[in-house]
Scaffold this active site. Structure first.
Site, mmCIF file in Angstrom:
data_model
loop_
_atom_site.group_PDB
_atom_site.id
_atom_site.type_symbol
_atom_site.label_atom_id
_atom_site.label_comp_id
_atom_site.label_asym_id
_atom_site.label_seq_id
_atom_site.Cartn_x
_atom_site.Cartn_y
_atom_site.Cartn_z
ATOM 1 N N GLN A 204 -4.511 -1.572 9.538
ATOM 2 C CA GLN A 204 -4.309 -2.368 9.208
ATOM 3 C C GLN A 204 -4.820 -3.921 9.887
ATOM 4 O O GLN A 204 -4.412 -3.750 10.502
ATOM 5 C CB GLN A 204 -3.109 -3.197 8.816
ATOM 6 C CG GLN A 204 -2.657 -3.976 7.657
ATOM 7 C CD GLN A 204 -3.449 -4.354 7.126
ATOM 8 O OE1 GLN A 204 -3.398 -3.658 5.865
ATOM 9 N NE2 GLN A 204 -4.045 -5.307 6.189
ATOM 10 N N ASP B 74 -10.911 3.267 4.142
ATOM 11 C CA ASP B 74 -11.073 1.984 4.035
ATOM 12 C C ASP B 74 -12.623 2.130 3.967
ATOM 13 O O ASP B 74 -12.618 0.889 3.265
ATOM 14 C CB ASP B 74 -10.764 1.337 5.353
ATOM 15 C CG ASP B 74 -9.091 -0.099 4.665
ATOM 16 O OD1 ASP B 74 -9.165 -0.457 3.752
ATOM 17 O OD2 ASP B 74 -8.678 -0.387 5.576
ATOM 18 N N LYS C 295 0.912 -1.349 0.000
ATOM 19 C CA LYS C 295 -0.236 0.092 0.099
ATOM 20 C C LYS C 295 0.950 1.882 -0.080
ATOM 21 O O LYS C 295 -0.038 2.573 -0.704
ATOM 22 C CB LYS C 295 -0.707 0.063 1.483
ATOM 23 C CG LYS C 295 -1.853 -1.112 1.155
ATOM 24 C CD LYS C 295 -3.022 -1.054 2.552
ATOM 25 C CE LYS C 295 -3.736 -2.505 2.087
ATOM 26 N NZ LYS C 295 -4.282 -2.767 3.266
#
Ligand code: NAP
Length: 283
Positions: free
Chosen positions: A97, A120, A53
């Site tokens: 994460q 997200d 990412k």
């Protein structure tokens, strides 16, 4: 029939070029879109995801910050970091994460992220926005699937879409996005008694289960479009999806491969969401 492959790498490349151009336009106005990626603990898979990412950001001209913490970090310490990032004007997107160590309540951490930086799309406000058709950030994996359908010019109106899996991050948002585009949507899960009876009716199938060969050729209507979200390992340890790719590609009209399908699209949509967050903040 041999299905046309929907190439997630090629589509990603195209979309990332657009992201880079939009990021450049913001930079001219003195704004560099910034993503903060927070990793707690040393889960090896998470470390790979996070690195990918961060690299994708750099490649597209986005600023990224990676914050890495020991697994002993407390929930309140993590919440304090999220709060600091919420208030950092150089950060437009925050990604924590998952999974987090078991002593940290992941949902509480997600809810602490400002919805305006929830790239997200996991915050309850983002889920509510998707549910009601309001502006918000869409979860990256189903959003990437929608872009793949768009890339083949697929019109979902009046089509029957079957989503296999009902997780909050893939299955449910996927179903809502398909519904928003006027598909008739069926959601299947582990308690669905006859999965094949459902999938055989589908014009579009999205498999998001996490089990190999959940979808085989005999379960697919000729000409259906098949998107494979699953990420599994085969007997040789090679990455594979939920779909029996070799069999299903002989029946479907379009199919996504694993690897090289939905996976790269997920990261691409994270870049798109981060850029979008920066553009919204700048207006
Ligand atoms: P998850 O939270 O474990 O959800 C799996 C879903 O599959 C559940 O709803 C479960 O039903 C359903 N299911 C399990 N066995 C089934 C069966 N035999 N028939 C029908 N449905 C069944 O997983 P997830 O987070 O949604 O992820 C799904 C897969 O996608 C995983 O392989 C994951 O690694 C992959 N993934 C890939 C990406 C990417 O970027 N490519 C991103 C995210 C996830 P119940 O609800 O009844 O338990």
């Amino acid at each position: 029939m041999t299905a046309q492959i929907i190439d997630g790498n090629a589509l990603s490349k195209q979309l990332r070029t657009q992201v880079a151009a939009r990021a450049q336009a913001l930079k001219i106005r003195g704004i560099t879109p910034g993503l903060a990626v927070v990793l707690v603990g040393d889960n090896p898979a998470s470390q790979v995801y996070v690195r990918n990412k961060v690299k994708a950001c750099e490649d597209s001209g986005l600023h990224s910050v990676m914050e890495k913490y020991e697994s002993s970090m407390t929930e309140s310490e993590l919440l304090a970091r999220v709060d600091a990032l919420n208030n950092d004007p150089n950060i437009h997107g925050i990604l924590v994460q998952l999974p987090l160590p078991s002593h940290i309540n992941a949902q509480r951490v997600i809810e602490a992220i400002s919805p305006s930086k929830d790239v997200d799309g996991f915050h309850i406000a983002s889920a509510g926005a998707l549910m009601t058709g309001m502006p918000g950030f869409w979860p990256c994996t189903p959003y990437g699937c929608m872009k793949m359908l768009e890339s083949i010019g697929y019109n979902l109106r009046g089509k029957h879409a079957v989503v296999i899996g009902r997780s909050n991050i893939v299955g449910k948002p996927m179903a809502l996005m398909l519904l928003q585009q006027n598909a008739t949507v069926t959601i299947c899960h582990s308690a669905t008694p006859d999965l094949k009876a459902m999938t055989l009716q589908a014009d579009v199938i999205v498999a998001a289960v996490g089990k190999r060969n959940v979808l085989t050729a005999d379960m697919v209507k000729p000409g259906a479009v098949v998107l494979d979200v699953g990420m599994n390992r085969d007997n040789e340890g090679k990455l594979c999806g939920d779909v029996d790719f070799e069999g299903v590609k002989k029946v479907a009209s379009h199919i996504t491969p694993v690897p090289g399908g939905v996976g790269p699209m997920t990261i691409t949509m994270l870049l798109v969401n981060t850029l979008e967050a920066a553009e919204r903040a700048s207006n």
